[in-house]
Scaffold this motif. Structure first.
Motif: not given
Length: 114
Positions: A59-77
């Motif tokens: 509805k003409k609104t731009h939502y942004r969720l800032l994020s980062f990767w956690d690659k410290t575990d052996k599970t899925d990133t």
């Protein structure tokens, strides 16, 4: 179709989502779910060295969720969404990126303590 990564939403994200109407919240969560399976820069893209963003336009609104990767575990990133902003257009401000980096550092410091 195989899921490419998992997502964790930190508390500030949930607080923000709780302020939205139900349809906007559903659209954002739907796009996050979709981004886990498809490679689409309209949904999820890199904006800085270590900071990425989930993107939703509703509805003409731009939502942004800032994020980062956690690659410290052996599970899925994991992708950790740090906080949300409403953006009209253009680049994300340096202040918002710096806030995401501070949250990322706090996240990894807390994780190391465990």
């Amino acid at each position: 179709m195989r899921q490419k990564f998992n997502v964790i939403l930190l508390g500030e994200v949930w607080d923000f989502l709780d302020t939205l109407d139900e349809k906007s919240k559903e659209k954002i969560l739907y796009n996050i779910e979709k981004a886990k399976y498809v490679n689409n820069p309209e949904l999820f893209k890199k904006i800085e060295d270590v900071i990425w963003e989930f993107r939703t336009k509703y509805k003409k609104t731009h939502y942004r969720l800032l994020s980062f990767w956690d690659k410290t575990d052996k599970t899925d990133t994991l992708v950790i969404a740090t906080h949300c902003i409403i953006k009209k257009k253009g680049k994300i401000s340096k202040t918002e990126v710096e806030k995401a980096i501070v949250i990322m550092k706090q996240y990894f410091e807390e994780k190391q303590k465990k």
